[in-house]
Design a protein around this motif. Structure first.
Motif, mmCIF file in Angstrom:
data_model
loop_
_atom_site.group_PDB
_atom_site.id
_atom_site.type_symbol
_atom_site.label_atom_id
_atom_site.label_comp_id
_atom_site.label_asym_id
_atom_site.label_seq_id
_atom_site.Cartn_x
_atom_site.Cartn_y
_atom_site.Cartn_z
ATOM 1 N N ASP A 74 0.854 -1.197 0.000
ATOM 2 C CA ASP A 74 0.000 0.000 0.000
ATOM 3 C C ASP A 74 0.886 1.242 0.000
ATOM 4 N N ASN A 75 0.262 2.371 -0.342
ATOM 5 C CA ASN A 75 1.001 3.637 -0.276
ATOM 6 C C ASN A 75 1.240 4.027 1.173
ATOM 7 N N PRO A 76 2.353 4.704 1.492
ATOM 8 C CA PRO A 76 3.295 5.307 0.534
ATOM 9 C C PRO A 76 4.360 4.331 -0.006
ATOM 10 N N GLN A 77 4.506 3.138 0.627
ATOM 11 C CA GLN A 77 5.578 2.228 0.221
ATOM 12 C C GLN A 77 5.413 1.776 -1.237
ATOM 13 N N HIS A 78 4.161 1.507 -1.619
ATOM 14 C CA HIS A 78 3.890 1.048 -2.985
ATOM 15 C C HIS A 78 4.442 2.026 -4.019
ATOM 16 N N SER A 79 4.119 3.320 -3.851
ATOM 17 C CA SER A 79 4.542 4.262 -4.903
ATOM 18 C C SER A 79 6.037 4.536 -4.837
ATOM 19 N N LEU A 80 6.618 4.422 -3.643
ATOM 20 C CA LEU A 80 8.082 4.593 -3.522
ATOM 21 C C LEU A 80 8.805 3.560 -4.384
ATOM 22 N N GLU A 81 8.313 2.320 -4.338
ATOM 23 C CA GLU A 81 8.961 1.243 -5.107
ATOM 24 C C GLU A 81 8.551 1.286 -6.575
ATOM 25 N N ARG A 82 7.293 1.592 -6.844
ATOM 26 C CA ARG A 82 6.806 1.657 -8.235
ATOM 27 C C ARG A 82 7.586 2.704 -9.027
ATOM 28 N N ARG A 83 7.943 3.806 -8.325
ATOM 29 C CA ARG A 83 8.646 4.914 -8.980
ATOM 30 C C ARG A 83 10.009 4.514 -9.554
ATOM 31 N N MET A 84 10.565 3.384 -9.083
ATOM 32 C CA MET A 84 11.846 2.930 -9.642
ATOM 33 C C MET A 84 11.715 2.649 -11.137
ATOM 34 N N PHE A 85 10.475 2.363 -11.574
ATOM 35 C CA PHE A 85 10.301 1.863 -12.950
ATOM 36 C C PHE A 85 9.461 2.757 -13.851
ATOM 37 N N THR A 86 8.643 3.655 -13.272
ATOM 38 C CA THR A 86 7.619 4.325 -14.088
ATOM 39 C C THR A 86 8.209 5.166 -15.223
ATOM 40 N N LYS A 87 9.402 5.752 -15.018
ATOM 41 C CA LYS A 87 9.914 6.635 -16.080
ATOM 42 C C LYS A 87 10.203 5.852 -17.375
ATOM 43 N N TRP A 88 10.372 4.536 -17.252
ATOM 44 C CA TRP A 88 10.653 3.718 -18.436
ATOM 45 C C TRP A 88 9.379 3.357 -19.194
ATOM 46 N N PHE A 89 8.220 3.622 -18.598
ATOM 47 C CA PHE A 89 6.957 3.190 -19.208
ATOM 48 C C PHE A 89 6.063 4.358 -19.610
ATOM 49 N N THR A 90 6.635 5.577 -19.680
ATOM 50 C CA THR A 90 5.807 6.724 -20.071
ATOM 51 C C THR A 90 5.392 6.563 -21.535
ATOM 52 N N VAL A 91 4.317 7.264 -21.892
ATOM 53 C CA VAL A 91 3.807 7.190 -23.274
ATOM 54 C C VAL A 91 4.929 7.563 -24.248
ATOM 55 N N ARG A 92 5.675 8.642 -23.945
ATOM 56 C CA ARG A 92 6.720 9.100 -24.866
ATOM 57 C C ARG A 92 7.796 8.027 -25.056
ATOM 58 N N ARG A 93 8.245 7.470 -23.941
ATOM 59 C CA ARG A 93 9.337 6.497 -24.054
ATOM 60 C C ARG A 93 8.878 5.211 -24.758
ATOM 61 N N ILE A 94 7.675 4.771 -24.424
ATOM 62 C CA ILE A 94 7.196 3.531 -25.064
ATOM 63 C C ILE A 94 6.905 3.775 -26.551
ATOM 64 N N ASN A 95 6.348 4.946 -26.879
ATOM 65 C CA ASN A 95 6.105 5.231 -28.299
ATOM 66 C C ASN A 95 7.414 5.199 -29.085
ATOM 67 N N SER A 96 8.504 5.583 -28.428
ATOM 68 C CA SER A 96 9.793 5.610 -29.135
ATOM 69 C C SER A 96 10.297 4.187 -29.438
ATOM 70 N N LEU A 97 9.679 3.177 -28.821
ATOM 71 C CA LEU A 97 10.093 1.781 -29.101
ATOM 72 C C LEU A 97 9.354 1.201 -30.309
ATOM 73 N N HIS A 98 8.394 1.984 -30.834
ATOM 74 C CA HIS A 98 7.505 1.500 -31.891
ATOM 75 C C HIS A 98 8.276 0.831 -33.025
ATOM 76 N N GLU A 99 9.301 1.532 -33.510
ATOM 77 C CA GLU A 99 10.016 1.017 -34.688
ATOM 78 C C GLU A 99 10.748 -0.287 -34.366
ATOM 79 N N LYS A 100 11.379 -0.326 -33.194
ATOM 80 C CA LYS A 100 12.107 -1.550 -32.799
ATOM 81 C C LYS A 100 11.147 -2.734 -32.695
#
Ligand code: HEM
Length: 403
Positions: free
Chosen positions: A90-116
């Motif tokens: 549960d939060n706040p621990q959940h979001s503290l750990e989730r934040r380790m990964f979220t920047k890799w899954f943003t719409v912009r970053r994932i859209n940039s994988l489209h071609e690959k």
């Protein structure tokens, strides 16, 4: 009335949630369910009530809170194996750990994988075509694509993919015993421990694990164990889900040739994205509900759920709620309110990999339809081996021919 949970979908209408859930949906949005071990929990089938539960921090996602509903022996084994992943915190621990990964899954970053991803899909499809005119599209396309994508994202050696795929399958199968699932969880954890150890000793540039160590572990926000468990969750959640979404979507398209033709011919990315989201709503592969336990008395849909009582949110039923989705049991690529789809959950635990899954489907489905003309099943529809015994709905095999 108390209904057993989970109930297997009826193979004669594999896209529909079990009739008992749908009957309840029409009469009351919340009802009592009896689990495999005799435990009772509240089953939430209404869309509005589902969102209310998932957005309310008086419901905990922690399996160690007494009353938490374990929907299969295997998931009990996974969650009791002492290995805590952030989806079960549960939060706040959940979001503290989730934040380790979220920047890799943003719409912009994932859209940039489209071609690959498109290159990978082309390679896989060209390989199938070079080999002949039949295939098991689950084993030879739907599974290897998301699996290769998550291995590439985490810079993990793909030659080890069977270790991860087999352990995941054991954890998610309702046929596995608690012991088998706990053993598979340990195997998956060992694999992730060794990966994290390598990155600690030899960091890589532009790498999920190396940057999480630098930005979250070395700064004292999270521990190396929490990072390792988070990586284990990404492997577990990151391939089997999308694999089943791909194979079930292909099946829906085989059943609806006019929709397949629309998708094959469309040059409009917005239309393809809408079609993918509708297919995800229609098949709702996340068939074992979102599990929570009440920390206080909470009233939902006129029912008071007492502190310590378990709750299961059935997203597949919410996706059939007629108050949100008109003619909900039909596929409609022009459907409105798709942003209300329950396929990826709701609230703080909403799927991290949603954009990745959508982009993978956006690439795979039109490519399959264009490169494999006259795609057809090579077995009778009724003989398809459905995953009615699994946390994620799908088919174990999708035997097809083309050309
Ligand atoms: C079609 C494919 C997918 C579907 C239908 C799906 C569905 C879901 C659902 C319903 C949840 C919410 C669980 C809850 O509330 O308890 C969830 C959470 C999650 N998913 Fe997905 N998922 C998919 C693909 C992926 C992929 C590709 C990844 C990662 C690469 C991923 C990673 C996660 C993670 C880490 C969580 C936990 C989020 C949290 O607790 O904060 N999923 N997913």
């Amino acid at each position: 009335m108390t209904i057993d949970y989970p109930i297997a979908r009826d193979a004669r209408c594999p896209y529909e949630p079990p009739a008992a859930y749908l009957d309840t949906l029409l009469t009351k949005p919340i009802t009592k369910a009896r689990l495999w071990n005799g435990d009772q929990a509240w089953l939430i089938v209404g869309h509005k009530e589902s969102n209310e539960v998932l957005a309310d921090d008086r419901f905990s996602a922690r399996p160690d809170v007494p009353g938490y509903p374990h929907v299969s022996p295997a998931l009990a084994g996974y969650r009791k194996s002492g290995l805590e992943t952030f989806n079960n915190k549960d939060n706040p621990q959940h979001s503290l750990e989730r934040r380790m990964f979220t920047k890799w899954f943003t719409v912009r970053r994932i859209n940039s994988l489209h071609e690959k991803i498109a290159d990978l899909v082309d390679r896989v499809l060209d390989g199938l075509i070079a080999e002949g005119d039949t295939a098991d599209l689950y084993a030879q396309l739907a599974l290897p694509i998301p699996s290769q994508v998550i291995f590439a994202m985490l810079n993990a050696p793909y030659e080890d993919h069977l270790v991860v795929e087999e352990a995941t399958n054991t954890i998610l199968s309702w046929r596995s015993t608690t012991e088998e699932s706990a053993a598979a969880s340990a195997v998956l954890l060992q694999f992730c421990e060794s990966l994290v150890k390598q990155r600690k000793e030899h960091p890589l540039d532009d790498d999920v694990i190396s940057e999480a160590i630098e930005e979250h572990v070395n700064t004292g926000q999270c521990t190396l164990e929490q990072l390792t468990q988070g990586i284990r969750l990404l492997f577990l959640a990151g391939h089997e889900t999308t694999a089943n979404a791909i194979s079930m979507s292909i099946l829906v398209l085989l059943d609806h040739p006019h929709l397949a033709a629309q998708l094959r011919e469309s040059e409009d990315p917005a239309f393809v994205e809408r079609a993918v989201k509708e297919l995800l709503r229609f098949v709702t592969i996340a068939q074992a509900g979102r599990c929570r336990v009440a920390l206080q008395d909470v009233t939902i849909g006129g029912v008071t759920i007492k502190a310590g009582e378990g709750v299961i949110v059935s997203s597949e039923s919410a996706n059939r709620d007629p108050s949100v989705f008109e003619h909900a049991s039909e596929v409609d690529f022009d459907r409105e309110h798709l942003q209300e789809s329950a396929s990826f959950g709701y609230g703080t635990h909403r799927c991290v990999g949603e954009r990745l899954a959508v982009v993978e489907l956006q690439v795979v489905l039109p490519a399959v339809l264009r490169k494999l003309p006259d795609l057809r099943l090579t077995v009778e529809r009724k003989d398809l081996p459905y995953k009615t015994d699994h946390t994620v709905f799908g088919v174990y095999e999708l035997p097809v021919a083309w050309g």
